[in-house]
Design an enzyme around this catalytic site. Structure first.
Site, PDB file in Angstrom:
ATOM      1  N   SER A 588       0.849  -1.190   0.000  1.00  0.00           N
ATOM      2  CA  SER A 588       0.000   0.000   0.000  1.00  0.00           C
ATOM      3  C   SER A 588       0.890   1.248   0.000  1.00  0.00           C
ATOM      4  O   SER A 588       1.677   1.429  -0.929  1.00  0.00           O
ATOM      5  CB  SER A 588      -0.959  -0.035   1.188  1.00  0.00           C
ATOM      6  OG  SER A 588      -1.947   0.950   1.059  1.00  0.00           O
ATOM      7  N   ASP A 663      -8.443  -4.436  -6.943  1.00  0.00           N
ATOM      8  CA  ASP A 663      -8.144  -3.571  -5.803  1.00  0.00           C
ATOM      9  C   ASP A 663      -8.958  -2.281  -5.889  1.00  0.00           C
ATOM     10  O   ASP A 663      -8.737  -1.466  -6.792  1.00  0.00           O
ATOM     11  CB  ASP A 663      -6.641  -3.250  -5.799  1.00  0.00           C
ATOM     12  CG  ASP A 663      -6.187  -2.512  -4.550  1.00  0.00           C
ATOM     13  OD1 ASP A 663      -7.031  -1.904  -3.881  1.00  0.00           O
ATOM     14  OD2 ASP A 663      -4.980  -2.560  -4.250  1.00  0.00           O
ATOM     15  N   HIS A 695      -7.412  -5.091  -1.985  1.00  0.00           N
ATOM     16  CA  HIS A 695      -6.169  -4.407  -1.613  1.00  0.00           C
ATOM     17  C   HIS A 695      -5.221  -5.305  -0.828  1.00  0.00           C
ATOM     18  O   HIS A 695      -4.019  -5.090  -0.826  1.00  0.00           O
ATOM     19  CB  HIS A 695      -6.488  -3.148  -0.813  1.00  0.00           C
ATOM     20  CG  HIS A 695      -5.337  -2.203  -0.679  1.00  0.00           C
ATOM     21  ND1 HIS A 695      -4.569  -1.803  -1.757  1.00  0.00           N
ATOM     22  CD2 HIS A 695      -4.797  -1.575   0.408  1.00  0.00           C
ATOM     23  CE1 HIS A 695      -3.625  -0.972  -1.353  1.00  0.00           C
ATOM     24  NE2 HIS A 695      -3.737  -0.827  -0.044  1.00  0.00           N
TER      25      HIS A 695
END
Length: 718
Positions: A588, A663, A695
């Protein structure tokens, strides 16, 4: 540089030496969620602990046990699985298999609430019979039960419903596709986690209405159909049109809804909804799209009209309201407001007319959470970082004097739950030396009764040592906390490959006083394979105050990278670190940082694995992206400097980019566009997609992911 050997690491040294050959070696299934043996290597736990008034309830598989602090913490079985299932069978309601998800909503009644598909079942464990059933419609979601009126608010698709105490299911909204009611808005930013808010006596229901029809559709693709199917989702990117939110109030008596007259909702955020104790007013914070100006307003719920602007805040960078106001217990004229105005999140006492009475807490530390009041409302309980940015402790604060009394005494990170009267606390905590402990604390006596002290789940295994300490940031002044994991069978005469695990962004901290110092299972696994693992929380990360966080404003990735390089310089000063074999991994924001570090410092990092990375912040969503970067139009140089596509030509080492195929947080466009830029620049990164995953990669596929990352470092770094 300051260094402290964790007691955890020192203790593990006792397993080494001459007896190390008798210790087991970790497999990846032992340490990664989804692994076949993972559960055997997680600290023991007690699930579902909660308060029924001032009595602690301990749900288990086959029974519920009460623990009474007044009666020397005596444990008594109050209900068994057989008793409940017999009652469910009589009503033809099937059966349950454990008690872990039950609740006890009434402190004064022996009622247990059981959730089964499409039903909330209320079971009286005094007489052992079902007293009430609330039915909701098929596909109900976001259930929100109100004990004051016995109703459940819920959503089906994009509309809001109520199952009331009379057995009726009432449709509250009837909106077209693209308008969502009763669900979380603003992409869960600003502390928003739900979309419905019952009033204190249950006479009203406030709810969010979010119009997304002006937001661009993002083309997610379902590959499980024979011909791949497009499943568009709304994704407002930085600088583009965002959704428009309004707030409705449904009157249970009249069956009518009033929408608050807040004006044109375009480019505004409505957050932190709170009810006045008398149910006459609703309070929320309005934030402008630039997120540098907030206002707390009160509205009349019957007319929907604005009553007053109570508190106004501005900041040249951003303000970030995340907490609703909280009225004092038994006092409708005063409320507590949380603010970072002095650089740290603290509590302020205001009168109902918006006048500041006083600041309740103050210091170079943060209030993390407000848990509630004691019985008379003279004291409020807070969790804070006062002891250390690495810890969370519980305090009792006197509202008149401001005196703070520490409730949790053991070093570590505490998660606490207050009983109804505030006399007792369920305290869950871990530290570098304690995998997990659970205590019941008598606040007035200051005594703790231990319910669980988990043993070391790694006992019998060849386990690495962990050190924690501080280094100076790139500014030469600020202390940064680091965690260093040495390989198993560590030999200071050897040179080891090293992997930097990084996150680096806001609202996250990877180094803290928890079990393993906050290290993940994959880091322990890599250390068991002969790697040094290292992490440092750079400026821009959490729990250090507003100045520490805001230094990255409008230039994400620049200061953070400089601080990470200070960490690398520290690593290179260690005789056992091979300076020519340093890698980096993160997910991330950490994926962005991994890519960022590989491209800004191509001669430092030999290998990188970037998961779910942001590549171009103009592709990221409005609320988060614009808070830290402003818009692409107002900050073109900042967006350019943080755009990894423009730095693709700098790549020298081996870089693996991993992304979830659908995602919705960091859309796959980031990774695909980076691959295109690398092709154009004549660079050759590697790519791996996890189809169907969002994600995060979860389930058994997470073991596959961890193996994939390990293999990559083994091939190119080890």
């Amino acid at each position: 540089m300051k260094k402290l050997m964790m007691a955890f690491g020192a203790a593990l040294l006792l397993f080494g030496g001459a007896e190390a050959k008798n210790l087991k070696t970790f497999s990846i299934d032992d340490l990664i969620p989804g692994g076949a043996t993972y559960a055997q290597h997680t600290p023991e736990n007690i699930y579902g602990l909660q308060w029924w008034g001032d009595i602690c309830m301990k749900p288990d598989i086959d029974k519920v046990v009460s623990i009474n602090p007044v009666n020397k913490y005596k444990e008594t079985t109050v209900v068994t699985l057989e008793q409940v299932n017999n009652s469910l069978k009589e009503q033809k309601l099937g059966q349950i298999h454990h008690f872990y998800s039950v609740s006890f909503p009434f402190a004064e009644k022996k009622i247990m609430k059981i959730e089964i598909p499409q039903k909330s079942v209320f079971y009286d464990f005094g007489v052992h019979q079902i007293t009430k059933i609330i039915n909701v419609k098929e596909r109900a979601a976001n259930n929100d039960y109100c004990k004051e009126n016995g109703s459940v608010a819920y959503t089906i698709d994009n509309n809001l419903y109520i199952a009331d105490s009379k057995g009726q299911n009432i449709q509250i909204t009837n909106e077209p596709k693209g308008v969502v009611c009763g669900q979380s808005v603003h992409r869960n930013e600003f502390g928003i986690l739900k979309g419905t808010y019952w009033s204190p006596k249950g006479n009203y229901l406030a709810f969010y209405r979010m119009d997304e029809r002006m937001v661009a559709d993002y083309p997610f693709v379902d590959i499980d159909t024979r011909i791949a199917t497009e499943k568009p989702g709304k994704y407002p990117m930085a600088g583009m049109s965002s959704h428009e939110v309004t707030i409705g109030v449904y009157n249970m008596a009249t069956g009518k809804t009033v929408y608050l007259n807040a004006g044109n909702p375009k480019d505004r955020y409505f957050t932190n909804i709170a009810w006045g104790p008398d149910e006459k007013s609703l309070y929320f914070i309005e934030l402008n799209r630039d997120q540098n100006h907030s206002q707390l307003f009160s509205y009349n719920v019957e007319r929907g009209e604005k009553e007053k602007m109570l508190i106004e805040e501005s900041n040249p960078k951003y303000v970030e309201p995340q907490h609703p106001i909280l009225f004092l217990k038994g006092d409708n004229t005063k409320f507590i407001y949380q603010s970072q105005r002095d650089g740290f999140n603290h509590l302020y006492l205001y009168s109902i007319d918006g006048k500041l009475i006083k600041q309740i807490t103050k210091g170079n530390w943060l209030v993390k959470e407000v848990l509630g009041f004691d019985g008379k409302g003279d004291n409020i309980y807070i969790s804070s970082t006062e002891v250390s940015p690495l810890e969370v402790q519980l305090y009792k604060v006197n509202l008149k004097t401001g005196k703070r009394t520490r409730v949790t005494q053991v070093a570590g990170t505490h998660t606490t739950l207050l009983s109804t009267s505030g006399k007792y606390v369920i305290d869950r905590y871990s530290s570098t030396t304690a995998p997990r402990c659970i205590d019941l604390i008598d606040v007035n006596k200051g005594k703790a009764n231990n319910l669980l002290t988990a043993s070391n789940p790694y006992e019998g295994y060849n386990t690495p040592t962990i050190e924690m300490g501080t280094i100076k940031a790139e500014d030469g002044v600020t202390d940064l906390y680091y965690r260093l994991i040495k390989p198993v069978d560590f030999d200071p005469a050897k040179k080891y490959p090293t992997v930097v695990y990084v996150y680096g962004g806001p609202h996250a901290q990877v180094v803290n006083n928890t079990w393993l110092g906050g290290a993940r299972g994959w880091e322990i696994y890599m250390a068991s394979k002969g790697y040094v693992m290292f992490s440092v929380d750079n400026r821009g990360s959490e729990n250090r105050g507003l100045n520490f966080e805001q230094v990255t404003f409008r230039q994400l990735g620049v200061t953070e990278a400089k601080d990470q390089i200070k960490g690398v310089e520290f690593l290179k000063s260690l005789s056992f670190v091979d300076a020519n074999r340093i890698g980096v991994h993160g997910w991330s924001f950490g994926g962005f940082m991994t890519t960022n570090l590989m491209l800004r410092y191509p001669d430092v990092f030999k290998v990188g694995v970037a998961g779910g990375p942001v590549i171009d912040w103009s592709y990221y969503e409005v609320m988060y992206g614009e808070r830290y970067m402003d818009t692409p139009e107002s900050n073109p140089e900042g967006y350019k400097e943080s755009n990894m596509r423009l730095k693709a030509g700098n790549l020298k080492g081996h870089l693996l980019v991993i992304h979830g195929g659908v995602d919705p947080t960091c859309v796959p466009q980031h990774t695909y566009s980076f691959m295109k830029a690398c092709v154009e620049a004549g660079k050759y990164p590697d790519l791996f997609i996890y189809p169907g995953h969002e994600h995060g990669v979860v389930g058994k596929d997470r073991v596959h992911l961890s193996n994939k990352m390990t293999q990559y470092f083994d091939e190119f770094l080890k």
